[in-house]
Write an enzyme that holds these catalytic residues in place. Structure first.
Site, PDB file in Angstrom:
ATOM      1  N   HIS A 242       0.809  -1.219   0.000  1.00  0.00           N
ATOM      2  CA  HIS A 242       0.000   0.000   0.000  1.00  0.00           C
ATOM      3  C   HIS A 242       0.841   1.267   0.000  1.00  0.00           C
ATOM      4  CE1 HIS A 242      -3.499   2.497   1.645  1.00  0.00           C
ATOM      5  NE2 HIS A 242      -4.011   1.860   0.614  1.00  0.00           N
ATOM      6  N   LYS A 244       2.834   4.458  -1.213  1.00  0.00           N
ATOM      7  CA  LYS A 244       2.731   5.346  -2.372  1.00  0.00           C
ATOM      8  C   LYS A 244       3.892   6.336  -2.325  1.00  0.00           C
ATOM      9  CE  LYS A 244      -1.424   3.507  -1.866  1.00  0.00           C
ATOM     10  NZ  LYS A 244      -2.688   4.211  -1.717  1.00  0.00           N
ATOM     11  N   ASP A 249      14.943  10.913  -9.963  1.00  0.00           N
ATOM     12  CA  ASP A 249      16.298  11.323  -9.621  1.00  0.00           C
ATOM     13  C   ASP A 249      16.380  11.597  -8.117  1.00  0.00           C
ATOM     14  OD1 ASP A 249      17.133  10.968 -12.223  1.00  0.00           O
ATOM     15  OD2 ASP A 249      16.834  13.064 -12.779  1.00  0.00           O
TER      16      ASP A 249
END
Length: 568
Positions: A242, A244, A249
């Protein structure tokens, strides 16, 4: 409209979590008796066979009766919440060093990164989030790292994939292309349907096999008969990847938003962009890489394999997989924690009066992976709520308001003022869903009413306020908190990332967020604006709220919710 819930299904719903827990343990023992040298399944004792057959027949009967309604509500028993950490908060603070002394205990658990607050920007809308990713993917030179529950299959998602293809093509103009693209997704969610996250990324994997990596995390709790019988979509209730985190870079976006069209258009979440913060970016690249190492690797022919020497998440021994994964991931966390501690000691010995860009902000990455024995976010969140004294105001939000028992007790027993923002039924992500899923918003209404009743029973209405988010044609997915201290009209701390403060976030899924502690006035103003804009679209909950027709909760939902509230 969902079909009425029969009494038979309600009664069976009560027993399903317990049966699932038993079956998980039995089938785990049955299937893990492998020949490790050849990976062939075999039963080691004939005496186990009759028990296995007996429980298999019972499971099939229960499964057929309860069908998808119960499976949607997940199969594992609740676990007891541990006690919060003791408080040791100093009485006050002044300046960034005072802030650090107030929250320095976080560095005992996780790495502490000191960065200029001017390099941190709050994003406010789904489109701003989407455009920020597009621009940075196109200009990436060395790495793109994308960790999400899944990648959608619509035109906006395809546009992101096309941006990556352009960047990879451009990198190949060099004789030694440096750009690497890495995805970490959940196996069950990313494999749903014929056209899915895997098929979206296969062309890149086939064309750029040396520069592209796609890792699919599979929870070790979905195994044995449970894995064979729980259908697609419902198997995601067992546990998912889960996190995110989106990295380009040395820049990083931490959010609760997935890579799907609604999260780019009309699903409100939170997003923070850290520009040119190399050490923080390195940490999250290594963290995602570590989870990827213990995940299934997508191959150009759409098959999946484990990396050599890694324990398989559902074919291998459950304890061995978790121990291996924990060592790999905690190696990243502990190495960074020690390194940052040493750097901080070195920097403290050198005067910083010549610095043109002050390092006035601290970043603490918080990781929660309870299936793997990692619970750093839980430890920090509990202590943070414990130490929220009478001089504090905490604005807490969750798209799915279902606090764990411990978090609820801390909120109800704290001295701080709480302003809790949750989704109204019409902006809940399950609103209007077909079948039993359409009743999930009702379950959240029931949970909110129970919490509100506890607040009233304890006489805490002046200290704990509930708010409902409303916005036509939008859904609400924001989570996190903003922490205000006495004497300041701007927050000095925020938590932002994937956790929802619920049972799944604490016990089932892989989660990550960051605690930002800042004295930077511009960043504090951004956080204040973010919090105020979200709360401006809300109304305060009162007794009359639950008397409205659209807050009616069906009897069967009330009966089932206490049995399954720890499973979503």
């Amino acid at each position: 409209m969902a079909a009425p819930m029969t009494w038979k299904r309600v009664v069976l719903s009560a027993y399903t979590p317990a049966f699932s827990w038993v079956f998980t343990r039995i089938t785990d023992r049955f299937f893990r008796t492998h020949d490790r040298r050849r990976g062939l399944r075999r039963v080691t004792a004939l005496s186990e066979a009759p028990l296995f057959i007996l429980f298999s027949q019972e499971l099939c009967e229960i499964y057929c009766s309860v069908r998808s309604a119960v499976l949607l509500l997940a199969p594992l028993l609740a676990e007891a919440d541990s006690a919060p950490l003791a408080s040791s908060r100093p009485p006050g603070f002044t300046g960034v060093e005072g802030l650090h002394s107030r929250f320095h205990w976080m560095a005992d658990h996780v790495p502490a990164f000191r960065v200029p607050g001017g390099r941190i920007r709050i994003l406010h809308s789904p489109d701003e989030f989407y455009q920020a990713m597009r621009v940075r993917i196109k200009t990436a030179k060395s790495r793109v790292v994308m960790a999400s529950l899944y990648l959608g299959t619509g035109p906006l998602e395809q546009d992101l994939v096309d941006c990556m293809e352009e960047a990879l093509e451009r990198s190949q103009e060099d004789h030694a292309p440096d750009l690497k693209v890495s995805f970490l997704l959940d196996y069950t969610r990313g494999s749903r349907g014929k056209h899915n996250s895997r098929t979206m990324l296969l062309p890149l994997l086939q064309r750029f096999p040396e520069q592209m990596r796609v890792s699919l995390y599979h929870t070790p709790d979905l195994r044995g008969l449970l894995r064979l019988l729980v259908p697609e979509r419902f198997n995601e209730t067992i546990g998912v990847q889960h996190i995110k985190a989106y990295l380009f870079d040395n820049s990083l976006i931490i959010s609760g938003a997935n890579l799907s069209d609604s999260y780019f258009t009309n699903r409100q979440d939170r997003y923070v962009l850290l520009e040119d913060c190399e050490e923080v970016a390195d940490f999250f690249a290594e963290l995602v890489g570590a989870v990827g190492d213990v995940s299934l690797q997508l191959q150009p022919d759409n098959s999946v394999d484990m990396m050599e020497g890694m324990v398989h998440p559902y074919k291998g021994n459950r304890a061995d997989f978790s121990a291996t994964a924990q060592r790999r991931i905690m190696e990243v966390v502990n190495t960074a924690r020690v390194r940052q501690s040493v750097l901080e000691e070195e920097c403290s010995e050198v005067p910083d009066s010549d610095e043109t860009v002050p390092n006035d902000t601290w970043i603490f990455p918080l990781v929660q992976m309870k299936p793997l024995g990692i619970h750093l976010d839980e430890q920090v969140t509990k202590r943070l709520l414990t130490e929220a004294g009478g001089d504090s105001v905490v604005y807490l939000t969750s798209g799915y308001f279902n606090l764990t028992r411990t978090y609820m007790q801390l909120v109800l027993g704290a001295a701080a003022d709480y302003r809790i923002l949750m989704a109204s039924p019409e902006v809940n992500g399950f609103f209007g869903a077909k079948g039993v899923a359409g009743a999930i918003p009702e379950a959240y209404v029931h949970l909110a009413q129970q919490f509100y009743n506890k607040v009233c029973q304890l006489g805490q209405q002046s200290r704990v306020h509930l708010h409902e988010y409303h916005r036509p044609d939008w859904t609400f997915h924001a989570k996190g908190l903003w922490y205000y201290v006495e004497g300041s009209d701007r927050p000095c701390l925020t938590l932002i990332g994937s956790p929802n403060f619920g049972y799944r976030s604490v016990h089932r899924d892989l989660e990550a967020q960051i605690a930002i502690v800042t004295e930077n006035e511009e960043l504090q103003m951004q956080l204040q604006q973010e919090q105020e804009v979200l709360y401006q679209s809300s109304t305060q909950v009162s007794n009359s709220t639950f008397n409205q027709p659209d807050r009616h909760v069906k009897l069967w939902v009330k009966l089932v919710t206490p049995l399954i509230k720890n499973f979503f």
